[in-house]
Scaffold this active site. Structure first.
Site, PDB file in Angstrom:
ATOM      1  N   ASP A 101       3.439   2.680  -5.702  1.00 43.62           N
ATOM      2  CA  ASP A 101       3.523   2.198  -4.323  1.00 43.62           C
ATOM      3  C   ASP A 101       2.094   2.073  -3.780  1.00 43.62           C
ATOM      4  O   ASP A 101       1.411   1.086  -4.060  1.00 43.62           O
ATOM      5  CB  ASP A 101       4.394   3.208  -3.556  1.00 43.62           C
ATOM      6  CG  ASP A 101       4.706   2.810  -2.139  1.00 43.62           C
ATOM      7  OD1 ASP A 101       4.860   1.614  -1.886  1.00 43.62           O
ATOM      8  OD2 ASP A 101       4.800   3.702  -1.281  1.00 43.62           O
ATOM      9  N   GLY A 103      -0.320   3.799  -4.858  1.00 44.04           N
ATOM     10  CA  GLY A 103      -1.173   4.032  -6.011  1.00 44.04           C
ATOM     11  C   GLY A 103      -1.906   5.369  -5.947  1.00 44.04           C
ATOM     12  O   GLY A 103      -2.586   5.748  -6.896  1.00 44.04           O
TER      13      GLY A 103
HETATM   14  P1  IMP Z   1       2.382   6.249  -4.402  1.00 42.55           P
HETATM   15  O1  IMP Z   1       2.419   5.811  -2.939  1.00 42.55           O
HETATM   16  O2  IMP Z   1       2.075   5.094  -5.303  1.00 42.55           O
HETATM   17  O3  IMP Z   1       1.474   7.399  -4.589  1.00 42.55           O
HETATM   18  O4  IMP Z   1       3.863   6.698  -4.752  1.00 42.55           O
HETATM   19  C1  IMP Z   1       4.251   8.021  -4.622  1.00 42.55           C
HETATM   20  C2  IMP Z   1       5.702   8.260  -4.864  1.00 42.55           C
HETATM   21  O5  IMP Z   1       6.410   7.844  -3.719  1.00 42.55           O
HETATM   22  C3  IMP Z   1       6.413   7.536  -5.988  1.00 42.55           C
HETATM   23  O6  IMP Z   1       6.215   8.125  -7.237  1.00 42.55           O
HETATM   24  C4  IMP Z   1       7.849   7.710  -5.538  1.00 42.55           C
HETATM   25  O7  IMP Z   1       8.346   8.974  -5.917  1.00 42.55           O
HETATM   26  C5  IMP Z   1       7.731   7.604  -4.044  1.00 42.55           C
HETATM   27  N1  IMP Z   1       8.110   6.271  -3.556  1.00 42.55           N
HETATM   28  C6  IMP Z   1       7.321   5.214  -3.292  1.00 42.55           C
HETATM   29  N2  IMP Z   1       8.032   4.147  -2.886  1.00 42.55           N
HETATM   30  C7  IMP Z   1       9.319   4.550  -2.918  1.00 42.55           C
HETATM   31  C8  IMP Z   1      10.584   3.882  -2.647  1.00 42.55           C
HETATM   32  O8  IMP Z   1      10.673   2.698  -2.291  1.00 42.55           O
HETATM   33  N3  IMP Z   1      11.700   4.643  -2.804  1.00 42.55           N
HETATM   34  C9  IMP Z   1      11.662   5.947  -3.195  1.00 42.55           C
HETATM   35  N4  IMP Z   1      10.533   6.592  -3.479  1.00 42.55           N
HETATM   36  C10 IMP Z   1       9.375   5.896  -3.341  1.00 42.55           C
END
Ligand code: IMP
Ligand code: MG
Length: 175
Positions: A101, A103
């Site tokens: 998402d 990252g």
């Molecule tokens: P990041 O923002 O890339 O660090 O993502 C962190 C975590 O947020 C991911 O591994 C998911 O567990 C959670 N996440 C991000 N987007 C979604 C979504 O659309 N649905 C559910 N969980 C999400």
């Protein structure tokens, strides 16, 4: 407030894509053992399905990092809640994630794993929301690029629910 889930990717679409990634991974790691590192809890469903479709030798390990709480907003804080059981040193590591998402989680995690000197380090994610990226992350295998919507199913939750859905859906709130 009640909510419902709209199907974004059917069970068949997801399974077919995982099969194709499994075949690709098997080709890319021919003659090697691939060490799958699952990021709990979201990556667990995808990792199991992927592992079943990989034909080279596979070993598995799990780690948990803090991400979202009970809301749909990123805290921006990454903390290791459960570290790996085994060393990754000298192994061909493939990190398996549910979604990239912002990252933030992955960029932190990949740097941390890299410092532990694996033979190779790649990233496989079921879903990618490129529009949401804040920190650049190099993704080696992507299931699907999806629009900026909050999705559930196949390991992904909303307030710890819906992980068990066998498809990917979008949570919609009814008023
Ligand atoms: P990041 O923002 O890339 O660090 O993502 C962190 C975590 O947020 C991911 O591994 C998911 O567990 C959670 N996440 C991000 N987007 C979604 C979504 O659309 N649905 C559910 N969980 C999400
Ligand atoms: Mg995750």
């Amino acid at each position: 407030m009640s909510e419902h889930v709209r199907v974004l990717l059917t069970e068949k679409e997801v399974d077919d894509r995982i099969q194709a990634i499994g075949e690709q991974v098997s080709r890319d790691y021919a003659g090697k053992q691939v060490h799958l590192v699952c990021v709990l809890k979201g990556g667990s469903f995808f990792m199991c399905e992927l592992a079943k479709r990989i034909t080279v030798p596979v070993s598995l390990d799990f780690m948990a990092v803090s991400s979202y709480g009970a809301t749909t907003k990123s805290s921006g804080v990454v903390k290791i809640v459960k570290d790996l059981d085994e060393t990754v040193k000298g192994k061909d590591v493939l990190v398996v994630e549910d979604i990239v998402d912002s990252g933030r989680t992955l960029s932190y995690l990949l740097e941390m794993l890299k410092s532990r000197e694996p033979a190779s380090l790649r990233l496989c994610t079921l879903l990618d929301k490129p529009d949401r990226r804040v920190v650049p992350v190099n993704v080696d295998y992507t299931g699907f690029q999806i629009p900026d919507e909050f999705v559930v199913g196949y390991g992904l939750d909303y307030a710890q629910r819906y992980r068990n859905l066998p498809y990917i859906g979008v949570v919609e709130f009814d008023d």
